[in-house]
Design an enzyme around this catalytic site. Structure first.
Site, PDB file in Angstrom:
ATOM      1  N   PHE A  25       0.833  -1.489   0.367  1.00  0.00           N
ATOM      2  CA  PHE A  25       0.584   0.051   0.229  1.00  0.00           C
ATOM      3  C   PHE A  25       0.987   0.884   0.038  1.00  0.00           C
ATOM      4  CE2 PHE A  25      -2.272   3.669   1.849  1.00  0.00           C
ATOM      5  CZ  PHE A  25      -3.968   3.270   1.071  1.00  0.00           C
ATOM      6  N   ASP A  30       9.531   2.908   1.646  1.00  0.00           N
ATOM      7  CA  ASP A  30       8.228   2.664   2.091  1.00  0.00           C
ATOM      8  C   ASP A  30       7.784   2.867   3.907  1.00  0.00           C
ATOM      9  OD1 ASP A  30       5.520   4.440   2.742  1.00  0.00           O
ATOM     10  OD2 ASP A  30       4.784   3.492   0.731  1.00  0.00           O
ATOM     11  N   LYS A  46       2.458   9.523   8.761  1.00  0.00           N
ATOM     12  CA  LYS A  46       1.909   9.369   9.923  1.00  0.00           C
ATOM     13  C   LYS A  46       2.104  10.089  11.254  1.00  0.00           C
ATOM     14  CE  LYS A  46      -1.086   6.147   7.390  1.00  0.00           C
ATOM     15  NZ  LYS A  46      -0.667   5.039   6.792  1.00  0.00           N
TER      16      LYS A  46
HETATM   17  C1  LIG Z   1      -1.130   5.002   5.543  1.00  0.00           C
HETATM   18  C2  LIG Z   1       0.173   4.958   4.652  1.00  0.00           C
HETATM   19  C3  LIG Z   1       0.301   5.464   2.904  1.00  0.00           C
HETATM   20  C4  LIG Z   1      -0.700   6.602   2.606  1.00  0.00           C
HETATM   21  O1  LIG Z   1      -0.221   8.464   3.301  1.00  0.00           O
HETATM   22  P1  LIG Z   1      -1.661   8.924   3.247  1.00  0.00           P
HETATM   23  O2  LIG Z   1      -0.786  10.060   4.008  1.00  0.00           O
HETATM   24  O3  LIG Z   1      -2.412   9.032   3.414  1.00  0.00           O
HETATM   25  O4  LIG Z   1      -1.365   9.451   1.983  1.00  0.00           O
HETATM   26  C5  LIG Z   1       1.681   5.379   1.963  1.00  0.00           C
HETATM   27  N1  LIG Z   1       2.199   4.777   2.640  1.00  0.00           N
HETATM   28  C6  LIG Z   1       1.776   3.386   3.633  1.00  0.00           C
HETATM   29  C7  LIG Z   1       2.435   2.038   3.999  1.00  0.00           C
HETATM   30  C8  LIG Z   1       0.709   3.922   4.030  1.00  0.00           C
HETATM   31  O5  LIG Z   1       0.659   3.066   5.260  1.00  0.00           O
END
Ligand SMILES: *Cc1c(COP(=O)(O)O)cnc(C)c1O
Length: 386
Positions: free
Chosen positions: A136, A222, A251
């Site tokens: 994701f 990521d 986050k």
């Molecule tokens: C939450 C998340 C995203 C997206 O982050 P947003 O701030 O909602 O755009 C991307 N990569 C990972 C691994 C995530 O957990």
């Protein structure tokens, strides 16, 4: 009961399936709803409120900065973003930082850096980025293309070209893709979060680094969910002994204010030049001041406590009735329950504990500084729901 449920339903686009709870105030890891009912928070706004609600140090840094200057644009220098970039680089050994506002935006920047680096160093035909199945990476058209879960893609095609998805933990399959494609970068989460809190194999992650030397591609990690102390290290890749070229995060970085960052190593630190990228809100002084209070407190001693709390959670659930398996790392935990995860989360909420789900698992992402007392109470309540 939520007094604004009908207003929300009438006027806010229906992208979220909210619980019928309206939260009004919080302190630490406790939060109250409109009826005065108190909950222990084991989700921290999906890993965002890293030091809980209304944290004293965070609050005073944010209020001080807001009273001085809430925004300047990137036409001028400000202290908080410069200090934050310096701190992030000193703590990771990276060379440069780009600031944005969210995880998806951080990943967009990471992808742009990889494409420009590849265009300049390997040729304009080299633009493919390999990501993993079940990953994701965000909700924009490009980060959706990066996300290796086709159910997110339906009805949004065509997505950005140039992404291919490899099965996780299969180095042979990855090497075959590298032989058959002109690859700029491989991008992955060390622990797939939305995909079900699944850590990649240690060997696989180290193997990607070995392949990067052979095929000359960039490693993008990521760390939007896994970063900023969540796994018991400053960044999750540090658990695996690798050195990525690009790290994206968001986050928990701002502890509850929107900030994302892309960390660039010396190989790619100078790829982005004047005019290549930008973000009006990026490097916002209030968000940067907030993030400084988070990153500054992620010391070795503090992270050792995160690990102790993690060990407690794992040992309690690994031996619990009604649990099939426990996965994750640090304070990022997935619990595969015999009952449907959604039922467990609902039941726990009724008993005063807020939890999350990820795929078919109960997901726990408590504040990193959750008091042991609150953690123990919450874990026992969740166990009573299994
Ligand atoms: C939450 C998340 C995203 C997206 O982050 P947003 O701030 O909602 O755009 C991307 N990569 C990972 C691994 C995530 O957990």
């Amino acid at each position: 009961m939520s007094e604004f449920k009908s207003t929300d339903k009438e006027y806010i686009a229906g992208t979220y399936n909210r619980f019928d709870v309206q939260l009004v105030s919080g302190k630490g890891s406790k939060v109250k709803d409109i009826n005065g009912k108190e909950y222990i928070d084991m989700g921290s706004g999906i890993g965002v409120t890293a030091f809980g609600f209304a944290d004293d140090e965070w609050n005073s840094a944010v209020c001080d900065q807001i009273n001085k200057l809430q925004h300047t644009s990137n036409l001028y220098y400000t202290k908080p973003s410069a200090k934050l970039a310096e701190l992030l680089c000193k703590k990771t050994g990276m060379s440069k930082v780009f600031f944005g506002n969210s995880g998806a935006e951080a990943n967009e920047c990471a992808i742009k850096v990889a494409r420009k680096w590849a265009a300049e160093n390997k040729g304009v035909d080299c633009y493919k980025i390999i990501t993993l199945e079940n990953s994701f990476h965000g909700r924009t058209i490009t980060t959706l293309a990066a996300t290796g879960q086709s159910h997110y893609h339906e009805l949004f095609n065509p997505l950005t070209d140039g992404f291919i998805h490899a099965p996780a933990n299969d180095l042979l399959a990855l090497e075959k893709m590298l032989e058959e494609n002109n690859v700029a970068a491989v991008m992955f989460e060390c622990i797939q979060g939305e995909g079900g809190v699944i850590a990649l194999d240690d060997e696989y992650i180290k193997g990607i680094e070995a392949l990067a030397k052979k095929y000359n591609f960039l490693i993008i990690v990521d760390e939007v969910q896994t970063g900023n102390g969540r796994t018991g290290k400053l960044y999750a890749y540090m658990n695996f002994g690798i050195k990525p070229n690009i790290v994206s995060t968001a986050k928990g970085l701002g502890g509850g204010l929107p900030i994302g960052a892309v960390l660039l190593d010396d190989k790619v630190g100078d790829v982005l030049g004047f005019g290549d990228h930008g973000s009006t809100y990026g490097a916002n002084p209030v968000c940067s001041a907030a993030a400084l209070t988070i990153i500054n407190r992620l010391t070795d001693d503090f992270l050792a406590e995160v690990k102790q709390k993690s060990d407690y959670i794992f040992s309690e659930f690994e031996s619990a009735k009604g649990v099939e398996s426990v996965s994750g790392m640090g304070l990022m935990v997935g619990i595969k329950t015999q009952k449907p995860a959604g039922d467990v989360v609902k039941d726990a909420m009724e008993k005063g504990v807020l939890c999350l789900t990820a795929k078919d698992k109960v997901r726990l992402l408590p504040a990193l500084n959750i008091p042991f007392e609150d953690l123990k109470t919450a874990v026992q309540i969740i166990k009573s729901c299994l």
